[in-house]
Design a protein around this motif. Structure first.
Motif, PDB file in Angstrom:
ATOM      1  N   PHE A  47      -6.075  -2.895  -2.707  1.00 40.82           N
ATOM      2  CA  PHE A  47      -6.069  -2.887  -4.173  1.00 40.82           C
ATOM      3  C   PHE A  47      -4.817  -3.558  -4.737  1.00 40.82           C
ATOM      4  N   ARG A  48      -4.153  -4.377  -3.898  1.00 46.86           N
ATOM      5  CA  ARG A  48      -2.864  -4.936  -4.316  1.00 46.86           C
ATOM      6  C   ARG A  48      -2.969  -5.807  -5.563  1.00 46.86           C
ATOM      7  N   LEU A  74      -4.703   2.603   1.567  1.00 51.22           N
ATOM      8  CA  LEU A  74      -5.609   1.741   0.806  1.00 51.22           C
ATOM      9  C   LEU A  74      -4.870   0.724  -0.061  1.00 51.22           C
ATOM     10  N   ALA A  75      -3.539   0.829  -0.120  1.00 50.61           N
ATOM     11  CA  ALA A  75      -2.762  -0.001  -1.054  1.00 50.61           C
ATOM     12  C   ALA A  75      -3.040  -1.495  -0.870  1.00 50.61           C
ATOM     13  N   TYR A  76      -3.153  -1.920   0.383  1.00 55.71           N
ATOM     14  CA  TYR A  76      -3.356  -3.344   0.652  1.00 55.71           C
ATOM     15  C   TYR A  76      -4.624  -3.873  -0.035  1.00 55.71           C
ATOM     16  N   PHE A 115      -0.905  11.027  -0.618  1.00 60.34           N
ATOM     17  CA  PHE A 115      -0.012   9.878  -0.480  1.00 60.34           C
ATOM     18  C   PHE A 115      -0.385   9.012   0.722  1.00 60.34           C
ATOM     19  N   THR A 171      -3.379   8.493   1.975  1.00 68.62           N
ATOM     20  CA  THR A 171      -4.549   7.685   1.651  1.00 68.62           C
ATOM     21  C   THR A 171      -4.179   6.555   0.693  1.00 68.62           C
ATOM     22  N   ALA A 172      -3.354   6.868  -0.291  1.00 72.15           N
ATOM     23  CA  ALA A 172      -2.960   5.826  -1.243  1.00 72.15           C
ATOM     24  C   ALA A 172      -2.213   4.699  -0.522  1.00 72.15           C
ATOM     25  N   PHE A 173      -1.324   5.059   0.421  1.00 74.16           N
ATOM     26  CA  PHE A 173      -0.630   4.032   1.206  1.00 74.16           C
ATOM     27  C   PHE A 173      -1.621   3.228   2.043  1.00 74.16           C
ATOM     28  N   TRP A 179      -2.191  -4.372  -8.968  1.00 75.23           N
ATOM     29  CA  TRP A 179      -0.839  -3.927  -9.321  1.00 75.23           C
ATOM     30  C   TRP A 179       0.236  -4.975  -9.160  1.00 75.23           C
TER      31      TRP A 179
END
Lengths: 200, 172
Positions: free
Chosen positions: B167-168, B163-165, B157, B159-161, B171
Motif C-alpha cells: 500500500f506504499r 502489508l506496508a509494501y 502493528f 500486520t500493518a508492517f 502514503w
C-alpha cells in the motif's frame, strides 16, 4: 484509595462528566502528538516518522509504571482494575484485520475521531467506514460467534504467563522500548522524507 | 519541520501526557481508554431504533441493550465526545483547523476516500472481533500488562508492517 468510581458510590452524572473530561485530555494529547494526520501515522510503517512508536510506548510505560507504583503504595486496588480478557483466536485474528485496516485507511478509531475534529476529511470517511464494519460484524455475528468465544484464557497477565514478577516485566518493557526508540530514530534518519514531513 | 506555526509536541512529551491521562482513567474508573466501543454504541443504538425486536433477538446487539441500557448514555460515548472536543481545542491552539483530505500525491482523492472507507470498515470489524482497538485493547491492555493487550498490539502493528509494501503508493 482508587479506583474511585467503582469503590465509592459516585453518581452517574459525575461519572459521565469524568468520562467527558478524560476524553478531552485523550483527544488533546493525540492531536498534540500529531495523531490527527494519516500520513504521520503511516510514517511508522515506512520509517520516515516513528512518532506512533514513541508516543504509544511512552504512554503505555507511564501508565504501567504509575499503576505499579500506586499498587505498591496501596493507592489502588488492582483486583478491581480491568485486565483484558484473553480469547486467543479472536485477539490474533481481530488484530490482524485491524492492522490491515490501519495501513489501508491510515487511522485507528481513536485517532480518526481526533483527526475529524480538526477537519481531516479522510478521517470522516474512515469513521463512516468503521460504523459500516461494526454493522457488518453485528449483522453476521452468528458466523463469528464460535470464533469470538474460542480459546478463552481469562484475564491473563503477560507477567504471569511468563512466570515473572510484574516489576521485572516492567523493566523488560522499558528496555525493549528504549531499544526500539533508538532503532526508530535511526530509521527516521535513514528513511527521511522531507517532502512528506513538510506537508504533515 | 518547515511549518513553524503548527509544530507538534515532542513525541515523548506527548506520550507522557497521554500516559498520565490513561493513568487517571485507571485511577478514577478502574478501566483504561477506549474508542471503538463508542462507535459500537452508535451502531447498536441505530439498529435498536430501526427495530427494537430485531436488536433484542440478536446475540450481538442484545448484549448492549438488555436491562434497559441506553447505549448512547455510556461512559465510552461521553469519553469519545470528549476526544472530539479535546482534539478540536488542540487543533485550534496550534493553528491546525482546516478541511483537508490527506494523501500521497500519487493517488486521487477518490481513491483515498475509498481506502479510508475500506480501512475503516476493516478496523471496525476487527475491533469487534478483537474486543477493542488500539486504545482499549492494545494501549490500555499493555498498561495493565494483559497478555491480550500485547498480543493485539503485535497483531495490529505486525500486520500493518507486513502489508506496508503493498500500500506504499497511498502514503509515500
Amino acid at each position: 484509595m482508587g479506583p474511585i468510581i467503582p469503590l465509592f458510590e459516585i453518581s452517574e452524572e459525575i461519572n459521565l462528566l469524568i468520562a467527558f473530561l478524560i476524553g478531552i485530555g485523550f483527544g488533546f494529547a493525540l492531536e498534540q502528538a500529531g495523531f490527527s494526520s494519516s500520513r504521520k501515522l503511516a510514517g511508522m510503517f515506512y520509517g520516515y516518522d516513528i512518532t506512533v512508536l514513541k508516543v504509544f510506548f511512552t504512554a503505555a510505560i507511564v501508565a504501567m509504571l504509575g499503576l505499579l507504583f500506586m499498587n505498591y503504595m496501596g493507592m489502588i486496588d488492582m483486583s478491581i482494575v480491568y485486565v483484558n480478557e484473553y480469547y486467543m483466536a479472536s485477539a490474533i485474528i481481530g488484530g490482524v484485520i485491524m492492522g490491515a485496516g490501519f495501513i489501508i485507511g491510515g487511522f485507528c478509531p481513536g485517532t480518526s475521531v481526533c483527526a475529524a475534529a480538526i477537519g481531516k476529511i479522510d478521517a470522516m470517511y474512515f469513521i463512516g467506514g468503521s460504523l459500516i464494519g461494526i454493522l457488518i460484524f453485528g449483522q453476521t455475528y452468528p458466523l463469528w460467534e464460535k470464533l469470538y468465544n474460542a480459546q478463552y484464557l481469562g484475564s491473563l497477565k503477560l507477567s504471569d504467563s511468563l512466570g515473572i514478577k510484574d516489576g521485572i516485566l516492567g523493566l523488560l518493557v522499558i528496555v525493549a522500548a528504549i531499544l526500539m526508540f533508538w532503532l526508530g530514530e535511526l530509521a527516521e534518519k535513514r528513511f527521511k522524507r522531507e517532502d512528506i514531513s513538510k506537508e504533515i | 519541520m518547515e511549518n513553524k506555526g503548527n509544530k507538534y509536541m515532542n513525541p515523548y512529551l506527548a506520550g507522557l501526557l497521554l500516559g498520565v491521562v490513561l493513568l487517571a482513567s485507571f485511577y478514577l474508573t478502574g478501566r483504561g481508554l477506549g474508542a471503538s466501543g463508542a462507535m459500537k454504541s452508535v451502531v447498536v443504538s441505530g439498529v435498536d431504533k430501526v427495530s427494537h425486536d430485531y436488536a433484542e433477538n440478536s446475540h450481538f446487539y442484545s448484549k448492549y441493550i438488555s436491562n434497559d441500557q441506553k447505549p448512547l448514555r455510556s461512559w465510552l460515548v461521553l469519553e469519545v465526545f470528549g476526544v472530539l472536543i479535546g482534539g478540536f481545542i488542540s487543533g485550534a491552539l496550534s493553528g491546525r483547523l482546516n478541511l483537508k483530505l490527506e494523501k500521497s500525491p500519487k493517488i486521487t482523492n477518490r481513491k483515498r476516500i475509498w481506502m479510508a472507507i475500506i480501512g475503516g470498515a476493516l478496523f471496525g470489524f476487527g475491533s469487534q472481533l478483537g474486543r477493542g482497538c488500539t486504545s482499549g485493547a492494545a494501549l490500555s491492555g499493555m498498561a495493565v500488562m494483559s497478555l491480550a493487550g500485547y498480543v493485539t498490539m503485535m497483531a495490529i502493528f505486525g500486520t500493518a508492517f507486513a502489508l506496508a509494501y503493498f500500500f506504499r503508493k497511498n502514503w509515500i
